[in-house]
Motif scaffolding. Sequence first.
Motif, PDB file in Angstrom:
ATOM      1  N   LEU A  22       0.822  -1.216   0.000  1.00  0.00           N
ATOM      2  CA  LEU A  22       0.000   0.000   0.000  1.00  0.00           C
ATOM      3  C   LEU A  22       0.854   1.264   0.000  1.00  0.00           C
ATOM      4  N   ASN A  23       2.114   1.123   0.368  1.00  0.00           N
ATOM      5  CA  ASN A  23       3.007   2.279   0.457  1.00  0.00           C
ATOM      6  C   ASN A  23       3.988   2.387  -0.701  1.00  0.00           C
ATOM      7  N   HIS A  24       3.872   1.512  -1.690  1.00  0.00           N
ATOM      8  CA  HIS A  24       4.788   1.583  -2.834  1.00  0.00           C
ATOM      9  C   HIS A  24       4.557   2.873  -3.602  1.00  0.00           C
ATOM     10  N   LEU A  25       5.615   3.589  -3.844  1.00  0.00           N
ATOM     11  CA  LEU A  25       5.528   4.850  -4.572  1.00  0.00           C
ATOM     12  C   LEU A  25       5.612   4.592  -6.070  1.00  0.00           C
ATOM     13  N   PRO A  26       4.783   5.280  -6.839  1.00  0.00           N
ATOM     14  CA  PRO A  26       4.779   5.059  -8.283  1.00  0.00           C
ATOM     15  C   PRO A  26       5.884   5.830  -8.987  1.00  0.00           C
ATOM     16  N   PRO A  27       6.210   5.386 -10.194  1.00  0.00           N
ATOM     17  CA  PRO A  27       7.111   6.200 -11.012  1.00  0.00           C
ATOM     18  C   PRO A  27       6.403   7.482 -11.430  1.00  0.00           C
ATOM     19  N   HIS A  28       7.158   8.449 -11.860  1.00  0.00           N
ATOM     20  CA  HIS A  28       6.589   9.725 -12.298  1.00  0.00           C
ATOM     21  C   HIS A  28       5.537   9.484 -13.385  1.00  0.00           C
ATOM     22  N   GLY A  29       4.378  10.109 -13.215  1.00  0.00           N
ATOM     23  CA  GLY A  29       3.322  10.029 -14.209  1.00  0.00           C
ATOM     24  C   GLY A  29       2.386   8.847 -14.073  1.00  0.00           C
ATOM     25  N   VAL A  30       2.577   8.011 -13.057  1.00  0.00           N
ATOM     26  CA  VAL A  30       1.714   6.846 -12.853  1.00  0.00           C
ATOM     27  C   VAL A  30       0.870   7.085 -11.606  1.00  0.00           C
ATOM     28  N   ASN A  31      -0.425   6.821 -11.711  1.00  0.00           N
ATOM     29  CA  ASN A  31      -1.349   6.975 -10.596  1.00  0.00           C
ATOM     30  C   ASN A  31      -0.932   6.040  -9.459  1.00  0.00           C
ATOM     31  N   ALA A  32      -0.849   6.571  -8.252  1.00  0.00           N
ATOM     32  CA  ALA A  32      -0.387   5.791  -7.101  1.00  0.00           C
ATOM     33  C   ALA A  32      -1.302   4.609  -6.801  1.00  0.00           C
ATOM     34  N   ASP A  33      -2.610   4.791  -6.914  1.00  0.00           N
ATOM     35  CA  ASP A  33      -3.532   3.691  -6.628  1.00  0.00           C
ATOM     36  C   ASP A  33      -3.410   2.582  -7.668  1.00  0.00           C
ATOM     37  N   GLY A  60     -10.016   4.009   1.526  1.00  0.00           N
ATOM     38  CA  GLY A  60     -10.662   4.993   0.655  1.00  0.00           C
ATOM     39  C   GLY A  60      -9.936   5.232  -0.659  1.00  0.00           C
ATOM     40  N   ARG A  61      -9.176   4.250  -1.102  1.00  0.00           N
ATOM     41  CA  ARG A  61      -8.415   4.414  -2.341  1.00  0.00           C
ATOM     42  C   ARG A  61      -9.270   4.052  -3.551  1.00  0.00           C
ATOM     43  N   ASP A  62      -8.810   4.429  -4.718  1.00  0.00           N
ATOM     44  CA  ASP A  62      -9.588   4.346  -5.958  1.00  0.00           C
ATOM     45  C   ASP A  62      -9.323   3.048  -6.716  1.00  0.00           C
ATOM     46  N   ILE A  63     -10.270   2.114  -6.647  1.00  0.00           N
ATOM     47  CA  ILE A  63     -10.144   0.824  -7.320  1.00  0.00           C
ATOM     48  C   ILE A  63     -10.246   0.980  -8.844  1.00  0.00           C
ATOM     49  N   GLN A  64     -10.766   2.110  -9.306  1.00  0.00           N
ATOM     50  CA  GLN A  64     -10.910   2.368 -10.745  1.00  0.00           C
ATOM     51  C   GLN A  64      -9.800   3.271 -11.289  1.00  0.00           C
ATOM     52  N   ALA A  65      -8.738   3.442 -10.537  1.00  0.00           N
ATOM     53  CA  ALA A  65      -7.607   4.255 -10.996  1.00  0.00           C
ATOM     54  C   ALA A  65      -7.059   3.670 -12.296  1.00  0.00           C
ATOM     55  N   THR A  66      -6.496   4.530 -13.115  1.00  0.00           N
ATOM     56  CA  THR A  66      -5.990   4.074 -14.413  1.00  0.00           C
ATOM     57  C   THR A  66      -4.488   4.317 -14.562  1.00  0.00           C
ATOM     58  N   ASN A  67      -3.915   3.564 -15.472  1.00  0.00           N
ATOM     59  CA  ASN A  67      -2.510   3.757 -15.824  1.00  0.00           C
ATOM     60  C   ASN A  67      -2.421   4.863 -16.870  1.00  0.00           C
ATOM     61  N   PRO A  68      -1.229   5.254 -17.287  1.00  0.00           N
ATOM     62  CA  PRO A  68      -1.109   6.340 -18.274  1.00  0.00           C
ATOM     63  C   PRO A  68      -1.815   6.050 -19.609  1.00  0.00           C
ATOM     64  N   GLU A  69      -2.076   4.776 -19.884  1.00  0.00           N
ATOM     65  CA  GLU A  69      -2.778   4.416 -21.118  1.00  0.00           C
ATOM     66  C   GLU A  69      -4.292   4.421 -20.940  1.00  0.00           C
ATOM     67  N   GLY A  70      -4.775   4.750 -19.745  1.00  0.00           N
ATOM     68  CA  GLY A  70      -6.207   4.808 -19.477  1.00  0.00           C
ATOM     69  C   GLY A  70      -6.838   3.479 -19.097  1.00  0.00           C
ATOM     70  N   GLN A  71      -6.020   2.480 -18.777  1.00  0.00           N
ATOM     71  CA  GLN A  71      -6.539   1.168 -18.408  1.00  0.00           C
ATOM     72  C   GLN A  71      -6.673   1.048 -16.892  1.00  0.00           C
TER      73      GLN A  71
END
Length: 94
Positions: A22-33, A60-71
């Motif tokens: 739950l604490n893994h930080l994303p690379p730049h430009g990637v949604n954390a959830d 309260g995190r977003d299960i519908q979060a998307t990657n940079p490609e919108g998936q």
Amino acid sequence: MAVSQPATFNEEWSDERVFAYLNHLPPHGVNADFHVLYNAYKHMRAYDFKRLVDQFLKDGRDIQATNPEGQTIQDVIAQFPRQRDEFLAILSAV
């Protein structure tokens, strides 16, 4: 290069190990959830993934979060037929 640690299978994952994702930080430009869900999917068994998703939603995190490609994570998992059914069932139950 030698492997530093032998592979282990079917080991029990502690809550601490599962929830550390739950604490893994994303690379730049990637949604954390999305990043959390994707990494958990790649490394966990379905049982442990369910435990993570339950806590993820409680936080309260977003299960519908998307990657940079919108998936969404569901879109990505659906591309892998060998192991998609259990993981998609977990996500469709929320």
